[in-house]
Design an enzyme around this catalytic site. Structure first.
Site, mmCIF file in Angstrom:
data_model
loop_
_atom_site.group_PDB
_atom_site.id
_atom_site.type_symbol
_atom_site.label_atom_id
_atom_site.label_comp_id
_atom_site.label_asym_id
_atom_site.label_seq_id
_atom_site.Cartn_x
_atom_site.Cartn_y
_atom_site.Cartn_z
ATOM 1 N N GLU A 137 0.821 -1.198 0.000
ATOM 2 C CA GLU A 137 0.000 0.000 0.000
ATOM 3 C C GLU A 137 0.863 1.258 0.000
ATOM 4 O O GLU A 137 1.923 1.301 0.615
ATOM 5 C CB GLU A 137 -0.898 0.003 1.229
ATOM 6 C CG GLU A 137 -1.948 -1.080 1.129
ATOM 7 C CD GLU A 137 -2.779 -1.212 2.379
ATOM 8 O OE1 GLU A 137 -3.937 -1.591 2.251
ATOM 9 O OE2 GLU A 137 -2.272 -0.938 3.473
ATOM 10 N N CYS A 150 3.576 8.572 0.873
ATOM 11 C CA CYS A 150 4.145 7.696 1.902
ATOM 12 C C CYS A 150 4.394 6.334 1.258
ATOM 13 O O CYS A 150 3.459 5.620 0.883
ATOM 14 C CB CYS A 150 3.135 7.605 3.057
ATOM 15 S SG CYS A 150 3.711 6.606 4.414
ATOM 16 N N CYS A 157 7.235 -6.493 8.066
ATOM 17 C CA CYS A 157 8.403 -5.919 8.736
ATOM 18 C C CYS A 157 8.993 -6.987 9.656
ATOM 19 O O CYS A 157 8.247 -7.741 10.273
ATOM 20 C CB CYS A 157 7.971 -4.697 9.552
ATOM 21 S SG CYS A 157 9.355 -3.753 10.226
ATOM 22 N N CYS A 161 7.551 -3.598 16.700
ATOM 23 C CA CYS A 161 7.188 -2.497 17.591
ATOM 24 C C CYS A 161 5.768 -2.761 18.098
ATOM 25 O O CYS A 161 4.865 -3.062 17.309
ATOM 26 C CB CYS A 161 7.280 -1.175 16.848
ATOM 27 S SG CYS A 161 8.936 -0.917 16.165
ATOM 28 N N CYS A 164 2.549 -1.010 16.636
ATOM 29 C CA CYS A 164 2.444 -0.885 15.177
ATOM 30 C C CYS A 164 1.814 -2.130 14.582
ATOM 31 O O CYS A 164 2.292 -3.237 14.833
ATOM 32 C CB CYS A 164 3.833 -0.661 14.576
ATOM 33 S SG CYS A 164 3.837 -0.681 12.767
ATOM 34 N N CYS A 395 -0.873 6.309 10.003
ATOM 35 C CA CYS A 395 0.368 5.660 10.423
ATOM 36 C C CYS A 395 0.086 4.356 11.154
ATOM 37 O O CYS A 395 -0.733 4.326 12.066
ATOM 38 C CB CYS A 395 1.140 6.523 11.404
ATOM 39 S SG CYS A 395 1.566 8.116 10.799
HETATM 40 N N1 SAH Z 1 9.762 1.272 9.908
HETATM 41 C C1 SAH Z 1 10.049 2.648 9.804
HETATM 42 C C2 SAH Z 1 9.153 3.325 8.807
HETATM 43 C C3 SAH Z 1 7.683 3.328 9.181
HETATM 44 S S1 SAH Z 1 7.252 4.963 9.504
HETATM 45 C C4 SAH Z 1 9.944 3.290 11.161
HETATM 46 O O1 SAH Z 1 9.474 2.648 12.071
HETATM 47 O O2 SAH Z 1 10.394 4.427 11.287
HETATM 48 C C5 SAH Z 1 5.731 4.848 10.258
HETATM 49 C C6 SAH Z 1 5.678 5.700 11.499
HETATM 50 O O3 SAH Z 1 4.402 5.493 12.115
HETATM 51 C C7 SAH Z 1 6.730 5.273 12.516
HETATM 52 O O4 SAH Z 1 7.181 6.371 13.249
HETATM 53 C C8 SAH Z 1 5.926 4.366 13.386
HETATM 54 O O5 SAH Z 1 6.551 4.196 14.624
HETATM 55 C C9 SAH Z 1 4.598 5.074 13.460
HETATM 56 N N2 SAH Z 1 3.502 4.199 13.854
HETATM 57 C C10 SAH Z 1 3.436 2.861 13.773
HETATM 58 N N3 SAH Z 1 2.260 2.409 14.258
HETATM 59 C C11 SAH Z 1 1.558 3.488 14.651
HETATM 60 C C12 SAH Z 1 0.259 3.678 15.209
HETATM 61 N N4 SAH Z 1 -0.544 2.644 15.440
HETATM 62 N N5 SAH Z 1 -0.150 4.928 15.480
HETATM 63 C C13 SAH Z 1 0.658 5.986 15.194
HETATM 64 N N6 SAH Z 1 1.885 5.869 14.660
HETATM 65 C C14 SAH Z 1 2.341 4.637 14.386
HETATM 66 FE FE1 SF4 Z 2 8.409 -2.025 11.511
HETATM 67 FE FE2 SF4 Z 2 6.236 -0.755 12.408
HETATM 68 FE FE3 SF4 Z 2 8.432 -0.848 13.906
HETATM 69 FE FE4 SF4 Z 2 8.407 0.674 11.688
HETATM 70 S S1 SF4 Z 2 7.134 0.970 13.500
HETATM 71 S S2 SF4 Z 2 10.020 -0.751 12.349
HETATM 72 S S3 SF4 Z 2 7.104 -0.606 10.348
HETATM 73 S S4 SF4 Z 2 7.178 -2.608 13.287
#
Ligand code: SAH
Ligand code: SF4
Length: 419
Positions: A137, A150, A157, A161, A164, A395
């Protein structure tokens, strides 16, 4: 209200307005399927690789430079996918190229348009070689004076985290440079940034007038775990004779893969964003588990040494607001202490919930208290307005909708196949 439409008109380029959809409706458009290209693509190759591809079909050495320049222009400035339209290439070579290669876009499975104008595309990349087809996506967020795309770097991944949703999806595979660039090309096609595609006489849109003005590697995946392909794609995207996106308008976001940070500055030279989310190692170990490998001290050190860092080129620190977890005034104070001496912007992201999560978004008043404190300490700290929540484009929501769509898509296709 959210609307789901099935527009299987051939070559459909139907706008919501043409389809009679009201402005206040979120829209989901099923785009007519096209068959997956089998031939190798010329998209996403760097100049030496493009030259090698031309040499393979018999272009003589002395012509390679010129031919690469010509093709680069047609592919990235004009957005052409049909070799036949590349009029300064000899007719014979156009045919040879068409026989050996493709410039076809990936299959666009679904296009969704949020009530706030955010768009999300589900794209399917064909299986080339052994890998199976994958779906990813890409999200477009229009804002005052700019439009941000984006882009995803991986399917799923490897990192986990805890807040996420993408992290709950195991890594399927890395995307190739072609697939990363294709996301930009599809977005530009759909938004009309390549006007000559539909109107042969149309002017080329100058870079300042384009809808896709910024690219953020903030879709699915950890870009620094797919460094080589991400680097190749971003260098193509910023090539001044092609897509011409300024490196100032390209941001790579990482969860903190420390060895990749220096390389990003040295070898790509784009803007950097760090998914910080916690200011103490014990908490960050649970929220962003890669912190166990690269703890805060090492991460901050890498940020301090980021090549090209200056007040005009700041690092963005992303901080998701989780109620009762990381949103206290003490956390804000510690954040300011941690960032001392680093030219930084802080991006506060209200948590976007997903089914099955135990986290909640901080209360709005608490987010404001937090933002006020870091603001007063001298940091720009905009609170990111959640965009495209009605189409699950915000996000951390990306994979969830992809899974849901895949299932409905499959059912739809099965139903069609059976009668
Ligand atoms: N993997 C990379 C790129 C993804 S960026 C990274 O983690 O930086 C996507 C952003 O959205 C990251 O800062 C991530 O931590 C944040 N994110 C992930 N899940 C989220 C959620 N449920 N609500 C808000 N932000 C979130
Ligand atoms: Fe992977 Fe989500 Fe962590 Fe970014 S925030 S590194 S996409 S698990």
């Amino acid at each position: 209200m959210a609307v789901s439409l099935d527009l299987t008109r051939k070559g459909s380029n139907v706008t919501p307005e043409q389809a009679g959809i009201q402005q206040e409706d979120a829209v989901s458009v099923r785009v007519a399927p096209v068959s997956a290209p089998e031939k190798p693509s010329l998209l996403g190759l760097n100049r030496p690789e493009l030259a090698a591809a031309l040499a393979r079909v018999g272009v003589p050495d002395r012509q390679l430079r010129m031919r690469v320049t010509q093709l680069w222009h047609w592919i990235y400035v004009r957005g052409f996918t049909d070799f036949e339209r590349m009029t300064n290439v000899s007719k014979e070579l156009r045919q040879t190229l068409a026989d050996a290669y493709t410039l076809a876009r990936p299959e666009l499975v679904v296009e969704q348009i949020s009530v706030d104008g955010t768009r999300k595309w589900l794209m399917r990349f064909p299986s080339r070689g052994a890998g199976r087809p994958v779906e990813i996506e890409t999200v477009y967020i229009p804002e005052e004076g700019r439009g941000t795309l984006c882009v995803s770097s991986q399917v799923g991944c490897t990192l986990t985290c805890s807040f996420c949703h993408t992290g709950t999806q195991k890594l399927v595979r890395n995307l190739t440079s072609e697939e990363i660039i294709a996301q930009i090309m599809v977005a530009r096609d759909r938004l009309g940034d390549f006007p000559e595609i539909d109107t042969p006489q149309g002017a080329i849109v100058p870079s300042e007038g384009r809808l896709v003005s910024n690219v953020v590697m903030m879709g699915m995946g950890e870009p620094l775990y797919n460094f080589d392909e991400v680097k190749k794609a971003l260098l193509i995207a910023s090539d001044g004779e092609g897509l011409s996106l300024s490196k100032r308008r390209i941001t790579l976001s990482t969860s903190g893969v420390v060895p990749g940070i220096q390389r990003t500055g040295d070898e790509i030279g784009c803007m950097l964003a760090i998914s910080l989310h916690a200011v103490r190692d014990d908490l960050r170990n649970t929220l962003v588990p890669i912190n166990k490998k690269y703890p805060l001290k090492e991460l901050m050190e890498a940020c301090r040494n980021y090549p090209g860092l200056s007040n005009a080129k700041r690092i963005t620190f992303e901080y998701v607001m989780l109620k009762g977890v990381n949103d206290s005034l003490d956390d804000a104070k510690e954040l300011v202490r941690l960032l001392k001496g680093i030219p930084a912007k802080i991006n506060l992201i209200p948590f976007n919930p997903w089914p099955g999560t135990n986290y909640e978004c901080s209360d709005w008043e608490q987010i404001e208290v937090f933002a006020d404190f870091v603001n007063r300490a001298g940091y720009a700290s905009p609170i990111r307005t959640p965009r495209g929540r009605d189409i699950f484009a915000a996000c951390g929501q990306l994979k969830s909708e992809s899974e849901r769509l895949k299932r409905t898509e499959r059912e739809r296709l099965e139903a069609a196949a059976h009668g």
